[in-house]
Design a protein around this motif. Structure first.
Motif, short mmCIF file in Angstrom:
data_model
loop_
_atom_site.label_atom_id
_atom_site.label_comp_id
_atom_site.label_asym_id
_atom_site.label_seq_id
_atom_site.Cartn_x
_atom_site.Cartn_y
_atom_site.Cartn_z
N HIS A 259 32.12 3.77 104.81
CA HIS A 259 32.42 2.80 103.76
C HIS A 259 33.82 3.03 103.19
N ALA A 263 36.77 0.27 103.27
CA ALA A 263 37.37 -0.16 102.00
C ALA A 263 38.89 0.01 102.04
N ALA A 264 39.35 1.13 102.58
CA ALA A 264 40.80 1.37 102.66
C ALA A 264 41.45 0.35 103.58
N TRP A 265 40.81 0.05 104.69
CA TRP A 265 41.39 -0.92 105.62
C TRP A 265 41.43 -2.32 104.99
N ALA A 266 40.36 -2.68 104.31
CA ALA A 266 40.30 -4.01 103.69
C ALA A 266 41.34 -4.18 102.60
N SER A 267 41.69 -3.08 101.94
CA SER A 267 42.71 -3.15 100.87
C SER A 267 44.12 -3.13 101.42
N GLY A 268 44.25 -2.99 102.73
CA GLY A 268 45.57 -2.96 103.35
C GLY A 268 46.17 -1.58 103.51
N ASP A 269 45.45 -0.55 103.09
CA ASP A 269 45.96 0.81 103.18
C ASP A 269 45.50 1.44 104.50
N HIS A 270 46.15 1.04 105.58
CA HIS A 270 45.73 1.50 106.89
C HIS A 270 46.00 2.99 107.08
N GLU A 272 45.71 5.31 104.79
CA GLU A 272 44.60 6.02 104.15
C GLU A 272 43.36 5.95 105.02
#
Length: 334
Positions: A259, A263-270, A272
Motif C-alpha cells: 500500500h 500510494a507513493a506512485w499515485a502521488s507522483g513520487d516514483h 520514494e
C-alpha cells in the motif's frame, strides 16, 4: 530438473529484429523456451512468427495472450497457425490480464475473468482438435463451425496465468500449466497448494500441470545498477498496474509495503516508491545483482518443489546490452 526459459522484455524494444535476436541468443545459450509478453506494444503473433523463422530448437509461446481482445476461436486459430510455423515448438499462455489494460486499452468490459478463462480453454481445445464447435457456456454460445485447415499435428498445450487462489485453482483444474509472476518463495508454495487442489478437483495428476514462474532478473558487473533497475520495475507494477499486483503482494505478507508503494506512485513520487522496495523484498521477488548473486537468487526459486520452469524476465529500464548480459550470465550453460 527445473528448466530455464526466457521471458522476453515487456518494455518496448528498438525493433522486431531486436526481440528475435534475444530469442536467438537464448537458443544459443540453451534456454528451453522464449516467452513473449503482449501488452500495448508489438503484437505477439507477428513477433513469435519472426522468432520461429529464425530459430531451430527453442520453444516459443505468448505469455500471455489476453482472453478479451481475441475470441476463443481466434486464439485457437492463431495457436494452430503458430504451431505449424514453429514446427511443433509452441506452447500458448492465456489469461485475463487486468482491468487497466482490458478496459483502458482494448475498451472491453473486464467481466467474469475466471469463467471466461475456463470457457476459452474448453473452446480452444475443441477447435484445435479439429472438432465441430458446439458450445453453450455462460459467456460464449457458439455453433456450427470447425477449422478449415488441419488441426495441429503436435497438440498445443494451453497454460493459464493467475496470481490469486481461485485463478490458480482454475489453472490446476482445466489448463495444461500455470504461469506465475510476482511471487515470493512462500507465496509460490501457497499458490501451489491451490494448483494441486484444482488438479484434484478436475480428477487430474497435479504433477502433469506444468508450473512456470517468471522472475524479474538482472545480472550485471555493476550489481547496484542491476538491483536499482529491478526496484524500478517492481515499483511500477505494484504502483501503476491496477490492484492485482498490489493485492498479490499483500497476500504474501507485504501488505504495508504494497500500500505504501502504491500510494507513493499515485502521488507522483516514483523515487520514494522505488526506495520502498527493500533489499529483503527485492530478493523475495527477483534475482538481481552481480552475476554470482543473481545466479544464487535464481537457484532459490528453482529449488522449490513443484516449480517446473523458471522464466528469466528483465526490468523495464534495462538496455539491450544489459538484457543480453543477463541472458548470458543466467543461461543454463553458464
Amino acid at each position: 530438473m527445473t528448466d530455464r526459459t526466457l521471458h522476453l522484455p515487456v518494455a518496448a524494444q528498438p525493433s522486431v529484429d531486436s526481440l528475435v535476436n534475444l530469442a536467438v541468443l537464448g537458443e544459443h545459450h540453451g534456454y528451453e523456451r522464449a516467452w513473449l509478453p503482449e501488452t500495448w506494444g508489438r503484437d505477439a503473433t507477428t513477433v513469435l512468427t519472426s522468432i520461429a523463422h529464425e530459430t531451430d530448437e527453442i520453444g516459443i509461446g505468448p505469455s500471455i495472450f489476453n482472453i478479451y481482445s481475441r475470441s476463443p476461436a481466434l486464439l485457437a486459430q492463431t495457436a494452430t497457425t503458430l504451431q505449424e510455423v514453429a514446427d511443433g515448438r509452441l506452447r500458448v499462455g492465456i489469461g485475463p490480464s487486468g482491468p487497466a489494460v482490458i478496459e483502458g486499452w482494448h475498451g472491453v468490459e473486464f467481466d467474469r475473468p475466471l469463467r471466461r478463462t475456463r470457457e476459452c480453454i474448453e473452446i480452444m481445445r475443441t477447435v484445435m482438435a479439429g472438432e465441430t464447435l458446439n458450445y453453450d457456456g455462460d459467456v460464449f454460445s457458439l455453433a456450427g463451425f470447425r477449422l478449415r485447415c488441419d488441426p495441429p499435428e503436435v497438440p498445443v498445450a494451453i497454460d493459464a496465468a493467475g496470481m490469486g487462489p481461485k485463478s490458480v485453482e482454475l489453472a490446476g483444474r482445466f489448463a495444461d500449466g500455470w504461469h506465475a509472476i510476482t511471487l515470493t518463495p512462500d507465496g509460490i508454495e501457497q499458490r501451489l497448494e491451490d494448483l494441486r487442489r484444482g488438479a484434484e478437483l478436475g480428477g487430474r495428476d497435479p504433477d502433469e500441470v506444468r508450473t512456470t514462474l517468471s522472475i524479474t532478473a538482472c545480472a550485471l558487473t555493476d550489481g547496484e545498477r542491476a538491483r536499482q533497475l529491478c526496484r524500478q520495475h517492481l515499483a511500477f507494477y505494484v504502483g501503476a498496474m491496477g490492484t492485482y499486483y498490489r493485492e498479490s503482494l499483500a497476500r504474501q505478507g507485504y501488505e504495508e509495503e504494497a500500500h505504501a508503494i502504491a500510494a507513493a506512485w499515485a502521488s507522483g513520487d516514483h523515487e520514494e516508491a522505488c526506495d520502498l522496495i527493500t533489499d529483503e523484498l527485492l530478493d523475495d521477488l527477483g534475482a538481481a545483482g552481480t552475476p554470482d548473486r543473481a545466479r544464487e537468487e535464481l537457484r532459490k526459486f528453482e529449488a522449490i518443489d513443484g516449480v517446473d520452469a523458471i522464466a528469466v524476465g528483465f526490468p523495464r529500464g534495462a538496455t539491450t546490452e544489459e538484457i543480453e548480459a543477463t541472458i548470458e550470465a543466467l543461461a543454463p550453460d553458464a
